[in-house]
Structure formats: structure tokens, C-alpha cells
Design an enzyme around this catalytic site. Structure first.
Site, mmCIF file in Angstrom:
data_model
loop_
_atom_site.group_PDB
_atom_site.id
_atom_site.type_symbol
_atom_site.label_atom_id
_atom_site.label_comp_id
_atom_site.label_asym_id
_atom_site.label_seq_id
_atom_site.Cartn_x
_atom_site.Cartn_y
_atom_site.Cartn_z
ATOM 1 C CG ASP A 99 2.427 -11.542 8.947
ATOM 2 O OD1 ASP A 99 3.456 -10.710 8.358
ATOM 3 O OD2 ASP A 99 2.435 -11.111 10.677
ATOM 4 C CE LYS A 185 2.745 1.609 6.733
ATOM 5 N NZ LYS A 185 2.257 0.404 7.516
ATOM 6 C CD GLU A 260 -9.493 -0.684 -5.826
ATOM 7 O OE1 GLU A 260 -8.601 -0.321 -6.733
ATOM 8 O OE2 GLU A 260 -10.028 -0.462 -5.571
ATOM 9 C CG LEU A 261 -11.467 3.444 0.128
ATOM 10 C CD1 LEU A 261 -12.196 4.789 1.026
ATOM 11 C CD2 LEU A 261 -9.608 3.294 0.581
ATOM 12 C CB CYS A 295 -11.523 -4.865 0.588
ATOM 13 S SG CYS A 295 -12.030 -5.825 -1.329
ATOM 14 C CD GLU A 394 -15.095 -3.074 5.663
ATOM 15 O OE1 GLU A 394 -14.023 -2.528 5.655
ATOM 16 O OE2 GLU A 394 -14.837 -3.440 4.398
HETATM 17 N N1 LIG Z 1 -11.179 -2.480 -1.880
HETATM 18 C C1 LIG Z 1 -9.377 -4.006 -2.032
HETATM 19 O O1 LIG Z 1 -9.607 -4.050 -2.545
HETATM 20 C C2 LIG Z 1 -9.668 -3.949 0.006
HETATM 21 C C3 LIG Z 1 -8.652 -5.112 -0.694
HETATM 22 C C4 LIG Z 1 -7.866 -5.428 1.352
HETATM 23 C C5 LIG Z 1 -8.633 -4.885 2.546
HETATM 24 N N2 LIG Z 1 -9.251 -3.287 2.415
HETATM 25 C C6 LIG Z 1 -9.759 -2.906 3.282
HETATM 26 O O2 LIG Z 1 -9.255 -2.296 4.473
HETATM 27 C C7 LIG Z 1 -9.807 -2.256 5.317
HETATM 28 C C8 LIG Z 1 -8.444 -3.130 6.736
HETATM 29 O O3 LIG Z 1 -7.055 -2.889 6.299
HETATM 30 P P1 LIG Z 1 -6.102 -2.257 7.231
HETATM 31 O O4 LIG Z 1 -6.757 -2.867 8.387
HETATM 32 O O5 LIG Z 1 -4.974 -3.251 6.653
HETATM 33 O O6 LIG Z 1 -6.375 -0.930 7.225
HETATM 34 P P2 LIG Z 1 -6.059 0.873 7.502
HETATM 35 O O7 LIG Z 1 -6.388 1.635 6.816
HETATM 36 O O8 LIG Z 1 -6.212 0.448 8.778
HETATM 37 O O9 LIG Z 1 -4.691 0.158 6.853
HETATM 38 C C9 LIG Z 1 -3.986 0.384 5.932
HETATM 39 C C10 LIG Z 1 -2.981 0.331 5.299
HETATM 40 O O10 LIG Z 1 -3.258 1.646 5.878
HETATM 41 C C11 LIG Z 1 -2.186 2.429 6.855
HETATM 42 N N3 LIG Z 1 -2.487 3.414 7.163
HETATM 43 C C12 LIG Z 1 -2.433 3.649 8.801
HETATM 44 N N4 LIG Z 1 -2.772 4.502 9.050
HETATM 45 C C13 LIG Z 1 -1.878 5.492 7.654
HETATM 46 C C14 LIG Z 1 -2.284 7.480 7.708
HETATM 47 N N5 LIG Z 1 -2.450 8.010 9.210
HETATM 48 N N6 LIG Z 1 -1.327 7.271 6.473
HETATM 49 C C15 LIG Z 1 -1.133 6.488 5.835
HETATM 50 N N7 LIG Z 1 -0.734 5.324 5.988
HETATM 51 C C16 LIG Z 1 -1.784 4.796 6.935
HETATM 52 C C17 LIG Z 1 -1.745 1.006 7.681
HETATM 53 O O11 LIG Z 1 -0.479 1.300 8.620
HETATM 54 C C18 LIG Z 1 -1.569 -0.028 6.126
HETATM 55 O O12 LIG Z 1 -0.104 0.104 5.724
HETATM 56 C C19 LIG Z 1 -10.857 -2.725 5.136
HETATM 57 O O13 LIG Z 1 -11.493 -2.229 5.554
HETATM 58 C C20 LIG Z 1 -10.573 -3.519 3.889
HETATM 59 O O14 LIG Z 1 -12.082 -4.175 3.789
HETATM 60 C C21 LIG Z 1 -9.738 -2.825 0.705
HETATM 61 N N1 LIG Z 2 -10.173 -11.800 -3.936
HETATM 62 C C1 LIG Z 2 -9.555 -10.146 -3.349
HETATM 63 C C2 LIG Z 2 -9.772 -9.727 -2.173
HETATM 64 C C3 LIG Z 2 -9.521 -8.918 -2.672
HETATM 65 C C4 LIG Z 2 -9.531 -7.173 -1.190
HETATM 66 O O1 LIG Z 2 -10.153 -8.024 0.046
HETATM 67 NA NA NA Z 3 0.869 -10.464 12.712
#
Ligand SMILES: NC(=O)c1ccc[n+]([C@@H]2O[C@H](COP(=O)([O-])OP(=O)(O)OC[C@H]3O[C@@H](n4cnc5c(N)ncnc54)[C@H](O)[C@@H]3O)[C@@H](O)[C@H]2O)c1
Ligand SMILES: NCCCC=O
Ligand code: NA
Length: 503
Positions: A99, A185, A260-261, A295, A394
Site C-alpha cells: 500500500d 481517519k 504533529e507536523l 517527519c 520539507e
Molecule cells: N510529526 C509527526 O509525527 C509526523 C509523522 C508523520 C508525518 N508527518 C507529516 O505529515 C506530512 C505527510 O503526510 P500526509 O501527506 O498524509 O499529510 P496530509 O496533511 O496531506 O494528510 C494527513 C491526514 O490529514 C487528512 N486531511 C487532508 N486534508 C484535510 C482537511 N482539510 N481536514 C482534515 N483532515 C485532512 C488526510 O486525509 C490524512 O489523513 C508531512 O508534512 C510529514 O512531516 C508528521
Molecule cells: N520514527 C517514527 C517517525 C514518525 C514520523 O514520521
Molecule cells: Na497506496
């Protein structure tokens, strides 16, 4: 091409303890990023499904077998979930790789972490029973006071695609441990294993509505959670733009959120390190593991000038040695980017860096031997200046940009030169210097002589544009609790603030 004999389950939405077709009956294709082929589909929830899920969650809080449970009772469910995850580890790991494109090694490690996280929060759930009611001694005879720790209520958990089941678990496990009712979600780019979590919860008999899983497009299936009057909190992990939208929507109802961004984390390498290759491997792991879709990736390498040339020579040799292949192949260490959209974004960052005058020292293109799939070579970019996009933004892909420094002051200035504040790493054998940098780094996570090791006992999160709040550890549980103070006046005497009308 590694073949998988694992079938893709066809699931519906998981609401109120059962599988339910979305009201609008729409579905979203599942694309395998290593072949670009459609391998299944997931249900596309809409606001109508969100309303049904919220109603189910609120009913769960009123159920004796959920809302009134002890931590010890909830711990049983969490341990049963952990056991089922381990039972299905190989299948879940393969589904995760198909996936998201994550290597099978990393997917298997994620499943171990998922199980361990559920076990960890089972222990904390049990411990919560002795902390549910904590007396506070005021040394006053006329008052009795205590604090109650209660489930916060209905919580919306919105998660990203880079660690699909693990990022969901970082929220679901503590939310259930706290006794909340949750609506998860996951990202539409990788939802398969989160839907399997629904099946696991159904099999272990988790009471209906305790956990509900909606898949679908973020703005349609997740946004309604932020503005829903009966959702008490949003816990979000994802990008800054989305986090901002969620925070804005939640603010209208003064609804608490944790975010958590993203990040653009530094790894600072000093010339006093004993073994160059050890530091080189941490630099590689810090930016190229999970195909850089991390992230906390230390995607800005800041090397002391005196060793920069030798370090880069070794870095190049190690980078060329990374096996890039179908993620299901043994020893694959770099799989594809999760989707065509993300793939194009990564290539655009590399092209922009070139146009701004940086040098692509290595990589930057599709690997010669992989004609299909969203594959990008591990990329090293030098001749970077701090005004460039590649230094500031990023990428969320296997792209490492490099700068050098002479003095400590220069190193810390470069390291903190970012709008983010998630993680920082330092490689040096000087203990006092590492102490100084631990204090000087503006981030929530500090790595010393390593990069990325993550433990569920420690708080995970950042500052600045990396968001606020913490996942994991006791901090991850506290965010799903309502802290209530109780003050009882126990004296038989009148308060005597006002003059009594009778005298
Ligand atoms: N700080 C952390 O622990 C951490 C961990 C993993 C990923 N990230 C960050 O996530 C980003 C990549 O992941 P991504 O592409 O899935 O992020 P994204 O923001 O595009 O999506 C994250 C989630 O938000 C949902 N979403 C999208 N639009 C929305 C809205 N308007 N309202 C509510 N929910 C909405 C998506 O469907 C998904 O489930 C990168 O910036 C990465 O740094 C941070
Ligand atoms: N090692 C866990 C990292 C989570 C964010 O992407
Ligand atoms: Na996929």
C-alpha cells in the site's frame, strides 16, 4: 519483481463495531506505488458517515462495557489487539508494503512497534486506575479536595500515510487506554492496515463504537470531525497546511487539538568523531530510511569543514550501495515514494534546487533499473545556501542537502535556521559539547550520536511549525484525559462572607 500471495481485503467503513457501506457508496482505488497498479479500493466516507460514527462513539461512552470500564478492563482489549497484530504480522507487513511502498523489513518492524505500543498503553491503562482519583492535601480542615482523571470524550484521530498503522496506533492505543471513544481517519494514500485494525478490534470484541474507522478524502471524511460539535478533541499528524486548516476549524468551537507536523531537521557532524563510517551511516539512515518519508528526517547535513570532503566521499560510497528495489524484495533498503503526487513533488524540489544553483552531487533521478513505480534515487545536494527552497522546505523524500561550518556558533545557527522544530541530531564524542547542543537546539527531539531511533516510552513532538502536543509516553495518554478538580466544603460553620439578614 517480488510476488506477494497476500490478497487485498475489501472492507467497508468500521462503525459501531461492524462493517458499514458508506452512505454515498463511493470508493477510492488503492494504488501500489512500486507498480503503479490498482490493487483494490477503500470506502470513501462523507460527512453523513462522520455523523453516524460520532453518534456511535457517543453511545459507546454511555455503555457500561466501555464508558464505565476500569483501566484494567480496557488493558485486556489492548493486549488482545497486540496479540492479534503479532499473529497477523507477516500479512499486515506485506499489506503495508503493497500500500505504501515501505520496505518489507521496515513494515515488519512497524508491526512489532504497533504491538509494543498497544502493550505499553495497556500497562498505562492499568496504572491509571490508581491515579484516577488523587487527593490534594491543602492542610485546611474545612475543605476536602482531589483531582479526577477522566476520559476526554469523543476524539478524532487523523493520521498520515508514511507509517500508516504505526501513526494510527500512536493515537488509538492511548485514546482507548484513557477510555475515550475514537474516530480514526487514516490517509487515503495508505489505509489498508488501518482497516485491518478494525477487523482485529471486531475479533477481540472491543465494545461497539469505542473505535470507529472512516477512510476517505481528507477534506470530505476528516474535515467534518474538526468542526463537529460532538467531537471533543482532534489529534492530528500530517502536514502544516492541513494542520492549519484543522486548527482553524476547531477554533470556531474552542475545540482542543494536538498537531504533529512536518520538519526539516539538522544533523550536525563534528570532526572529533572516532569512526567516520558510523557517522556516515547515521546520516544515511537519518534521511533515507522509509525513503525519506519521515517527519523527523535529518534532511539537513551540517558537516565541520575539516572533514567535509572525506565525509562526503564516504557518504557517496555508502549511498551508491543502497539497494533500491521492489519493497518486498529481501534486503531492499529504498522503496518507492508513496504516490505519483508525492513523487512529482520530490522531483520538483530537486529540479528547483538545481535551478537555484545547487549541485546534485548524487542521484536526483529515477533509478535506471526501475522503469515502473514512483522510485527516486537517494539524492545528495551540495552548494546549498540558506535562502534556497531545498534548505528551507520539507521534501518528505530521500533528499539530503549539505552545508559546512567552522565553529560551534556557526553550527548551531545553521541547525536552528528553520521554521520547524521537530528533531535535531549531533555527532560528536565531546560530551560537554553534546550537552551544549542539547540545550541550544530548538526542537522537541534530540539525538546524540544517532538519528531516528524512536521509543514509545518517550514524548514525541516538536515546536514552531512542527506543531504542539506530544504523542507517546505518559504524555501521549494525558492528552486524552480530562483533568477535573473537586473541592468539598466539609465544615458545619457558615461561610460568613455576607451579613446574615436574620441578625
Ligand atoms: N510529526 C509527526 O509525527 C509526523 C509523522 C508523520 C508525518 N508527518 C507529516 O505529515 C506530512 C505527510 O503526510 P500526509 O501527506 O498524509 O499529510 P496530509 O496533511 O496531506 O494528510 C494527513 C491526514 O490529514 C487528512 N486531511 C487532508 N486534508 C484535510 C482537511 N482539510 N481536514 C482534515 N483532515 C485532512 C488526510 O486525509 C490524512 O489523513 C508531512 O508534512 C510529514 O512531516 C508528521
Ligand atoms: N520514527 C517514527 C517517525 C514518525 C514520523 O514520521
Ligand atoms: Na497506496
Amino acid at each position: 519483481m517480488a510476488m506477494s500471495n497476500v490478497g487485498i481485503p475489501c472492507r467497508q467503513l468500521y462503525i459501531d463495531g461492524e462493517w458499514r457501506e458508506p452512505v454515498k457508496k463511493n470508493r477510492i482505488p488503492i494504488i501500489n506505488p512500486s507498480t503503479e497498479e490498482i490493487i483494490g479500493d477503500i470506502p470513501a466516507a462523507t460527512s453523513e458517515d462522520v455523523d453516524i460514527a460520532v453518534e456511535a462513539a457517543r453511545k459507546a461512552l454511555a455503555r457500561d462495557d466501555w464508558g464505565s470500564t476500569t483501566g484494567a478492563q480496557r488493558a485486556k482489549y489492548l493486549r488482545a489487539i497486540a496479540a492479534k497484530v503479532l499473529e497477523r504480522k507477516s500479512e499486515l507487513a506485506t499489506l503495508e508494503s503493497l500500500d505504501s511502498g515501505k520496505t518489507s523489513f521496515e513494515s515488519a518492524a512497524d508491526m512489532d512497534d504497533v504491538a509494543a505500543c498497544f502493550e505499553y498503553y495497556a500497562d498505562l491503562a492499568e496504572a491509571l486506575d490508581s491515579k484516577r482519583k488523587t487527593p490534594v492535601n491543602l492542610h485546611l480542615d474545612s475543605f476536602k479536595t482531589y483531582v479526577l482523571r477522566e476520559p476526554l470524550g469523543v476524539v478524532g484521530l487523523i493520521t498520515p500515510w508514511n507509517y500508516p498503522l504505526l501513526m494510527a496506533t500512536w493515537k488509538v492505543a492511548p485514546a482507548l487506554a484513557a477510555g475515550c471513544a475514537a474516530i480514526l481517519k487514516p490517509s487515503e494514500l495508505a489505509s489498508i492496515t488501518c482497516l485491518e485494525l478494525g477487523e482485529i478490534c471486531r475479533e477481540v470484541g472491543l465494545p461497539p463504537g469505542a473505535l470507529n474507522i472512516l477512510t476517505g478524502w481528507g477534506p470530505v471524511a476528516a474535515a467534518p470531525l474538526s468542526s463537529h460539535p460532538h467531537v471533543d478533541k482532534i489529534s492530528f499528524t500530517g502536514s502544516v497546511p492541513t494542520g492549519t486548516k484543522i486548527m482553524t476549524a476547531a477554533a470556531q468551537l474552542v475545540k482542543p487539538v494536538t498537531l504533529e507536523l512536518g520538519g526539516k531537521s539538522p544533523i550536525v557532524v563534528f570532526d572529533d568523531i572516532d569512526n567516520l563510517d558510523i557517522a556516515v551511516e547515521w546520516a544515511l539512515f537519518g534521511c533515507f530510511s522509509n525513503a525519506g518519508q519521515v517527519c523527523s528526517a535529518t534532511s539537513r547535513l551540517i558537516i565541520q569543514e575539516s572533514i567535509a570532503s572525506e565525509f562526503l566521499d564516504r557518504l557517496l560510497l555508502w549511498t551508491k550501495n543502497i539497494k533500491i528495489s521492489d519493497p518486498l524484495e529481501e534486503d531492499c533498503k529504498l522503496g518507492p515514494i508513496v504516490s505519483s503526487g508525492q513523487y512529482e513533488k520530490v522531483l520538483k524540489f530537486i529540479s528547483n534546487a538545481k535551478n537555484e544553483g545547487a549541485t546534485i552531487l548524487y542521484g536526483g533521478e529515477r533509478p535506471e533499473h526501475l522503469k515502473k513505480g514512483y522510485y527516486v534515487q537517494p539524492t545528495i545536494i551540495t552548494d546549498v545556501n540558506t535562502s534556497m527552497e531545498i534548505w528551507k522546505e520539507e521534501v518528505f523524500g530521500p533528499v539530503l542537502c549539505v552545508k559546512t561550518f567552522k565553529t560551534e556558533e556557526e553550527a548551531i545557527e545553521l541547525a536552528n535556521d528553520t521554521k520547524y522544530g521537530l528533531a535535531s541530531a549531533i555527532m560528536s564524542k565531546d560530551v560537554e559539547r553534546c550537552e551544549r547542543f542539547t540545550k541550544a537546539f530548538h526542537s522537541g527531539i534530540i539525538w546524540i550520536n544517532c538519528s531516528q531511533p524512536t521509543f514509545h516510552q518517550l514524548p514525541w513532538g516538536g515546536k514552531k511549525r512542527s506543531g504542539f502536543g506530544r504523542d507517546l509516553g505518559e504524555w501521549g495518554l494525558e492528552k486524552y484525559l480530562n483533568i477535573k478538580q473537586v473541592t468539598e466544603y466539609t465544615s458545619a460553620d457558615a461561610w460568613a462572607f455576607y451579613k446574615s439578614p436574620s441578625n
